[in-house]
Design an enzyme around this catalytic site. Sequence first.
Site, PDB file in Angstrom:
ATOM      1  N   LYS A 170       0.857  -1.186   0.000  1.00  0.00           N
ATOM      2  CA  LYS A 170       0.000   0.000   0.000  1.00  0.00           C
ATOM      3  C   LYS A 170       0.894   1.238   0.000  1.00  0.00           C
ATOM      4  CE  LYS A 170      -1.475   3.116   2.677  1.00  0.00           C
ATOM      5  NZ  LYS A 170      -1.656   4.273   1.787  1.00  0.00           N
ATOM      6  N   GLY A 201      -5.049   2.899  -1.480  1.00  0.00           N
ATOM      7  CA  GLY A 201      -6.094   3.302  -0.540  1.00  0.00           C
ATOM      8  C   GLY A 201      -5.515   4.117   0.585  1.00  0.00           C
ATOM      9  N   GLY A 203      -4.477   5.180   4.529  1.00  0.00           N
ATOM     10  CA  GLY A 203      -3.856   4.535   5.676  1.00  0.00           C
ATOM     11  C   GLY A 203      -4.915   3.998   6.625  1.00  0.00           C
ATOM     12  N   GLY A 207      -4.080   0.613   5.200  1.00  0.00           N
ATOM     13  CA  GLY A 207      -2.938   0.516   6.125  1.00  0.00           C
ATOM     14  C   GLY A 207      -3.354  -0.145   7.431  1.00  0.00           C
ATOM     15  N   GLU A 245      10.396   1.852  10.194  1.00  0.00           N
ATOM     16  CA  GLU A 245      11.451   2.816   9.874  1.00  0.00           C
ATOM     17  C   GLU A 245      10.794   4.175  10.034  1.00  0.00           C
ATOM     18  OE1 GLU A 245      13.393   5.420   8.654  1.00  0.00           O
ATOM     19  OE2 GLU A 245      13.298   4.754   6.562  1.00  0.00           O
ATOM     20  N   CYS A 279      14.024  11.162   6.122  1.00  0.00           N
ATOM     21  CA  CYS A 279      14.044  10.707   7.521  1.00  0.00           C
ATOM     22  C   CYS A 279      15.454  10.762   8.104  1.00  0.00           C
ATOM     23  CB  CYS A 279      13.470   9.306   7.622  1.00  0.00           C
ATOM     24  SG  CYS A 279      14.175   8.151   6.440  1.00  0.00           S
ATOM     25  N   GLU A 378      10.801  16.285  14.721  1.00  0.00           N
ATOM     26  CA  GLU A 378      11.105  16.126  13.297  1.00  0.00           C
ATOM     27  C   GLU A 378      10.215  17.082  12.515  1.00  0.00           C
ATOM     28  OE1 GLU A 378       9.838  12.534  11.121  1.00  0.00           O
ATOM     29  OE2 GLU A 378      11.887  12.418  10.375  1.00  0.00           O
TER      30      GLU A 378
HETATM   31  P1  NAP Z   1       2.265   8.670   7.762  1.00  0.00           P
HETATM   32  O1  NAP Z   1       0.904   9.114   8.147  1.00  0.00           O
HETATM   33  O2  NAP Z   1       3.040   7.923   8.737  1.00  0.00           O
HETATM   34  O3  NAP Z   1       2.098   7.837   6.399  1.00  0.00           O
HETATM   35  C1  NAP Z   1       2.967   6.830   5.949  1.00  0.00           C
HETATM   36  C2  NAP Z   1       2.143   5.692   5.356  1.00  0.00           C
HETATM   37  O4  NAP Z   1       1.308   5.129   6.376  1.00  0.00           O
HETATM   38  C3  NAP Z   1       1.192   6.125   4.254  1.00  0.00           C
HETATM   39  O5  NAP Z   1       1.086   5.109   3.299  1.00  0.00           O
HETATM   40  C4  NAP Z   1      -0.109   6.297   5.007  1.00  0.00           C
HETATM   41  O6  NAP Z   1      -1.251   6.228   4.207  1.00  0.00           O
HETATM   42  C5  NAP Z   1      -0.041   5.150   5.969  1.00  0.00           C
HETATM   43  N1  NAP Z   1      -0.903   5.289   7.131  1.00  0.00           N
HETATM   44  C6  NAP Z   1      -1.466   6.417   7.641  1.00  0.00           C
HETATM   45  N2  NAP Z   1      -2.226   6.133   8.711  1.00  0.00           N
HETATM   46  C7  NAP Z   1      -2.152   4.795   8.902  1.00  0.00           C
HETATM   47  C8  NAP Z   1      -2.725   3.893   9.848  1.00  0.00           C
HETATM   48  N3  NAP Z   1      -3.519   4.311  10.830  1.00  0.00           N
HETATM   49  N4  NAP Z   1      -2.417   2.585   9.737  1.00  0.00           N
HETATM   50  C9  NAP Z   1      -1.604   2.148   8.776  1.00  0.00           C
HETATM   51  N5  NAP Z   1      -1.062   2.944   7.837  1.00  0.00           N
HETATM   52  C10 NAP Z   1      -1.324   4.255   7.899  1.00  0.00           C
HETATM   53  O7  NAP Z   1       3.096   9.886   7.305  1.00  0.00           O
HETATM   54  P2  NAP Z   1       2.551  11.180   6.540  1.00  0.00           P
HETATM   55  O8  NAP Z   1       1.185  11.564   7.012  1.00  0.00           O
HETATM   56  O9  NAP Z   1       2.657  10.927   5.121  1.00  0.00           O
HETATM   57  O10 NAP Z   1       3.590  12.243   7.034  1.00  0.00           O
HETATM   58  C11 NAP Z   1       3.482  12.773   8.359  1.00  0.00           C
HETATM   59  C12 NAP Z   1       4.824  12.988   8.971  1.00  0.00           C
HETATM   60  O11 NAP Z   1       5.507  11.747   9.065  1.00  0.00           O
HETATM   61  C13 NAP Z   1       5.776  13.860   8.198  1.00  0.00           C
HETATM   62  O12 NAP Z   1       5.598  15.197   8.440  1.00  0.00           O
HETATM   63  C14 NAP Z   1       7.114  13.347   8.668  1.00  0.00           C
HETATM   64  O13 NAP Z   1       7.494  13.953   9.853  1.00  0.00           O
HETATM   65  C15 NAP Z   1       6.888  11.900   8.929  1.00  0.00           C
HETATM   66  N6  NAP Z   1       7.361  11.035   7.825  1.00  0.00           N
HETATM   67  C16 NAP Z   1       8.467  10.309   8.024  1.00  0.00           C
HETATM   68  C17 NAP Z   1       8.937   9.500   7.006  1.00  0.00           C
HETATM   69  C18 NAP Z   1      10.163   8.680   7.164  1.00  0.00           C
HETATM   70  O14 NAP Z   1      10.744   8.258   6.164  1.00  0.00           O
HETATM   71  N7  NAP Z   1      10.601   8.381   8.355  1.00  0.00           N
HETATM   72  C19 NAP Z   1       8.281   9.451   5.791  1.00  0.00           C
HETATM   73  C20 NAP Z   1       7.126  10.201   5.620  1.00  0.00           C
HETATM   74  C21 NAP Z   1       6.686  10.978   6.655  1.00  0.00           C
HETATM   75  P3  NAP Z   1      -1.873   7.532   3.482  1.00  0.00           P
HETATM   76  O15 NAP Z   1      -1.803   7.192   2.056  1.00  0.00           O
HETATM   77  O16 NAP Z   1      -3.263   7.636   3.975  1.00  0.00           O
HETATM   78  O17 NAP Z   1      -1.064   8.711   3.866  1.00  0.00           O
END
Ligand code: NAP
Length: 475
Positions: A170, A201, A203, A207, A245, A279, A378
């Site tokens: 996903k 889809g 998260g 997810g 990660e 990250c 972060e």
């Molecule tokens: P995120 O919410 O953690 O999203 C990462 C992935 O997880 C996406 O595919 C997301 O789907 C999915 N996801 C979201 N909620 C979930 C749930 N409840 N259960 C399972 N999967 C779920 O990150 P983001 O919203 O894109 O970014 C938010 C912050 O995260 C950023 O500002 C940054 O600080 C951090 N971030 C860190 C990394 C890293 O490499 N460590 C990468 C991206 C972001 P969707 O398609 O719905 O988003």
Amino acid sequence: MKRYLNHYINGEWVASTGSETQPVINPATEEQIGEISLGTKEDLEKAVQAARDAFPHFSAMSQEDRVKMLEDIAAEYENRKNEIIETITDELGSPLEVSENVHFMMGYNHFSQAAESLKNFSFYEELEGHTRVKETMGISGLITPWNFPTNQTSTKIASAFAAGSPVILKPAEQTPFAAFILTEIFDKVGVPKGAFNLVNGSGKVIGDGISSHEDIDFVSFTGSGATGEKIMKNAAENITNVALELGGKSPLVVLDDADVKEAARAALTHITNNTGQVCSAATRTLIPSSMKEEFEAAIKEVLPEFKVGDPRNGNHMGPLISEDQWNTVQPYMEKGKEEGATLLVGGPGKPEGLETGFYAKPTVFTDVDNQMVIAQEEIFGPVMCVITYDSLDEAIAISNDTDYGLAGYVYGKDEEKLRKAATGIRAGRIKVNDTPADFAAPFGGYKQSGIGREWGDYGIEEYLEVKTILGYPGK
Ligand code: NAP
Ligand code: MG
């Protein structure tokens, strides 16, 4: 407009069982460039079933055949080079050069490296009193973020395939198109049906469905700590294995014998590369107190090298991924000032002449105390905190005074000091000066930066279980 409304399940493109779609926006133009289907739990169920059905034969595929499959994938990935670069530039807003040298190359290197690592990988080992066998853990659910559309997907998929694990991917909704190209590549080279499944889809639905599914044996996630925590809680209900990660707040320790201008350039590269949405980026630069004025002058001097603007126009830094991300980053730029840090360059608002697109200014705060919010959280944008230190011990202590431990960087000449800093920083990956990348080197975090290691042979291990056999007949 790309209307990519199908999922890929059991070796076929299939219509979503849901009718909801999600627009995909080019962050540089703010225009819609396509849409995807938001999958349902029913779509996920079909994918899990396909992966389960594929498990017996895919996990039994010979090591040689799996090496060949990974090499074929790498070759076909290279054939799709231009399309991958164009797609990532459009969906992520990364400059064409970054899409090529970073995004395209990372995906390529993960598939090639997995093939190499697999060639020498030992799944069977006879010891004095027992025999050890490494076996495929089961089927895997992969959840990936938007900031590296081919890197995180490729490292997970390449390792899973090397280990013989069928997967359900996903990808992030914001950058889904690169995953369609990957899917076409797997389809073209004949990855066995059911071994790769793509379900698009949210998260919240897909997810969450993956992390709470009792028939999924392993969940590998990259993204935010908050989501990682939810995934781990879900997985705990079924004692499902997880690899996480997560984020970082990595230090760049500049030694007192470092070239100041080179160090300033390195610091700005960290916060501007991929618009700071990395990250493992260094976002805290630690400099000797005696170097402060010189370093500040060097930042101002080299800043013009880091041009912000249209990713298709030779600029170094494109926009942030979305309006949401822009709105997340901006308050930190205000916060730094409120907390008493000095705004050296950049700051809130859009760069002049870049009103359309989610552009931000490369921003450097000096006089930062490591306890400030801007030094602890972060930000995931182009914001650097400069912190001064008086001894290397203090620099190491400040480096480690964080919830995170993903990476650390050391700049300078004195070998003993470089070694001391490299061993003293508690993080999963330390880089000394401008050493080139190595895709065989494990990648992952200490502390709240995550659990597990990806890339190369360590990446393959994640998808395996260890079985010991005492008294193996005919040994
Ligand atoms: P995120 O919410 O953690 O999203 C990462 C992935 O997880 C996406 O595919 C997301 O789907 C999915 N996801 C979201 N909620 C979930 C749930 N409840 N259960 C399972 N999967 C779920 O990150 P983001 O919203 O894109 O970014 C938010 C912050 O995260 C950023 O500002 C940054 O600080 C951090 N971030 C860190 C990394 C890293 O490499 N460590 C990468 C991206 C972001 P969707 O398609 O719905 O988003
Ligand atoms: Mg999200």
